[in-house]
Design an enzyme around this catalytic site. Sequence first.
Site, PDB file in Angstrom:
ATOM      1  N   ASN A 272       0.774  -1.375   0.079  1.00 32.72           N
ATOM      2  CA  ASN A 272       0.054  -0.109   0.096  1.00 32.72           C
ATOM      3  C   ASN A 272       0.782   1.209  -0.158  1.00 32.72           C
ATOM      4  OD1 ASN A 272      -2.158  -1.915   0.724  1.00 32.72           O
ATOM      5  ND2 ASN A 272      -1.422  -1.865   2.458  1.00 32.72           N
ATOM      6  N   GLU A 305       8.454  -5.015  -1.048  1.00 33.20           N
ATOM      7  CA  GLU A 305       7.300  -4.027  -1.032  1.00 33.20           C
ATOM      8  C   GLU A 305       7.783  -2.532  -1.287  1.00 33.20           C
ATOM      9  OE1 GLU A 305       4.762  -5.774  -0.775  1.00 33.20           O
ATOM     10  OE2 GLU A 305       5.536  -7.722  -0.162  1.00 33.20           O
TER      11      GLU A 305
END
Length: 881
Positions: A272, A305
């Site tokens: 995210n 990530e």
Amino acid sequence: MRTDTGQVFKLEDYRPNDYLIPQTNLTFRLSPDATHVTALLTVERRDGVSVSAPLVLDGDGLTLKRIEIDGKKVKPADMLASPDQLTIFKPPAARRFQLLIETELAPAGNEALMGLYRSSHVYCTQCEAEGFRRITYFLDRPDILSVYTVRIEAMRDEAPLLLSNGNPVDKGDLGDGWHYASWHDPFPKPSYLFALVAGNLGQLADSFVTLSGRTVELGIYVEPGKEKLAGYAMDALKRSMKWDEEAFGREYDLDVFNIVAVSDFNMGAMENKGLNIFNDKYVLADQETATDADFANIEAIIAHEYFHNWTGNRITCRDWFQLCLKEGLTVFRDHEFSADQRSRAVKRIAEVRTLRAHQFPEDQGPLAHPVRPRRYREINNFYTATVYEKGSEVVRMIRTILGVDAFRAGMDLYFERHDGDAATIEDFIKVFEDASGRDLSQFALWYHQAGTPNLTISSTHNPAAREFTLEIEQSVPPTPSESRKRLMHIPLAFGLIGAGGKPVAYSGVEGASVEDGVIHVRKRRHMVRFSGVAERPAVSLNRGFSAPVTLAVEQKTDDQFFLARHDSDAFSRWQAFNTLLTDALIAAFREILGGKQPVFAARLTELAGSIAADETLEPAYRALALALPGEADIARDIGRNIDPDAIYAAREALALAIGTANRDAFSGLYERLADKAVFSPDAESAGRRALRNILLDYLALQPGGAALAAGHFQSATNMTDRAAALAVLAHRHHGSPEAIKALAAFETTYGSDPLVMDKWFQIQASVPGPQTVDTVKALTSHPAFSMGNPNRVRSLIGTFSSANQTSFHRADGEGYWFFAQTVLEVEKRNPQVAARLATALRSWRSLEPLRQAKAREALLSIAGAENLSADLRDIVERTLA
Ligand SMILES: [Zn+2]
């Protein structure tokens, strides 16, 4: 839970939506059982779309509380709201309008861990792939990019910390014990990258100064009291940020970067924007609780990530068929990072072992699909080794074909051309064609065609003509729904090696394009003739694993022994020895089936000894070389009619033979490797521990082995050594007083640490032999176990089904029955985790007929269960097809 609608999504059906949502304002009023979400969406009709086009938003199990357009309540006759969809029949004629939607959620009851849920009293979200539609009605697809502003309101006691994507803009008190915080993310993003976290968490804070001199505040949030355990993750994050600037010229773009560790999470971690959410397993570590493998995973996943900020977030996917655009590329980037931080050769061998263990069986079984699939029923089931690992190999091959400089130019062009886009694989390939001037149209088949290509290779030397010839033939086996395959472009790195290990020069080559040590295989058959070759060389093939293919090489055993000692390519040298071990194991398997005792060549066990003792090789490399091919690897190479008990017996016999032949040398080396220095998780120290622990595994089969392993367990000063010794005792000396005592001691010491107890479950779930089915059944009632927590389920049930060949495939089928029941039990709470578990039976057709029949019955019993989720039905039906 979404039940199966049977709908199949097809790549060719893609079309842009009629509407866009350029701005999204969300307000959350958090409460465990009744959270209110107010979404104020700026909706825009796309140019050329008729004013009568309805607006159809996705939902999943939603309860609509209020709906207004431009401040006016929408009349019931003008819309249709179901839990799974919201249709507005006739939106306003104006091109832009404001749509307000209020929904009510119950995060505490959300056990599927998709959308907004609670994990140990912390509110958190998981929206990839289609979780956002469990929060509000939306155009929940990756090509709808929106600028998000998020306001979170919560009871201060319950959630002192309020986080979302982007930069913090405002916070304050609301009275009555409530407070709020607002966040704004200036970068348009798809809904799957939305995130929210609220709760009481401890923080580890740091900062990073970017290439252009901006200071970024870094925060890692963990369960209070565990902040110390996030130090390694923070260090890995800072190294990742620096590496991406140096290796790819990519700088971070927000003022803050936050990571939150939660204990209930379906995957490893989620990228995210500005707020990564992690499975705590990939954040928390110290020497007492984490193994060297855990440290390496944390480093790799933190990097992965973070790297998504550019490959995934700034440039996202047009649709879910393009998943490999972000995943394959980002895995490639994290592999390169780890290779630079650690040992490149060791990292490459480990990658290839993983690829073969997870992707090859997928490609060779009923779940095979192209790196870019063309259809799916449930996208959650396409987060696969093919999309991730093979996807990474495809990017690696582009670099091999283009060379390092043209590859970097292509990547630079990709970032320049597509920043802010929802892109496709075609866009990705085009930048490399434009940057290099090469035609990659045949190469692009790697994205479109499933199956592992095979190269059959033989060689001849003609001393009179001073000519060496390689005959190469490619084939791609049929896969489900693709019976006829096209010929691929396979970059095959090679070396010709002469006496003493020196490269053999040649004066010319014809029959294929050969450049920089790479043969470009493009046709069905190539006769590659090297001229000016006086002596017969040994040929080293697929160096560095330049292409994810299988090889059938007609090669003299003497050449293989020679390459295992002298190949200057570290990967191929490892491969030569590994092939010798595999061949010996397959021969032993056949002898055991024929009722004979297997015998192993002395020169093989001697070679194992000389590799172990070779101080010119890194310890980590020697450890990987001495790790025998796994039972599943051997089964894959045998191919069919698999009897797991015979494979196990063959592997044990070879381990005993190697240990017996090298007992004194292994024992001496084991003693010399004892680590007296202060613990460090660095790659070199980890390599020494790995070598020592694999020597222990061999020595454990020798006289006095149980006592040696028990001593190793008791004197261990770190989790790597302690867990290794416990596994050796439990596996090699199952049921012995030493094993029982060590298991009990471990449980007493770590009983209250769930992540460490996962290791205890794993070790017991992987104990070979028929009795383990009962052990695993009993452990499901252990107080530290929970069917609702994905980490626990994966440790116990996942390990049993994917890493215990003799017990899972128990001849009477009991392993399968227990497994089928457990999968259905997990599914009631979490369909995604259940579907992933169920893939353990994907290779059932390669078993011997009796086991095959029992595995099929178990699969049919899952398929026949009532109200099966879309996730699980998709996997089981494809596995049975
Ligand atoms: Zn990823």
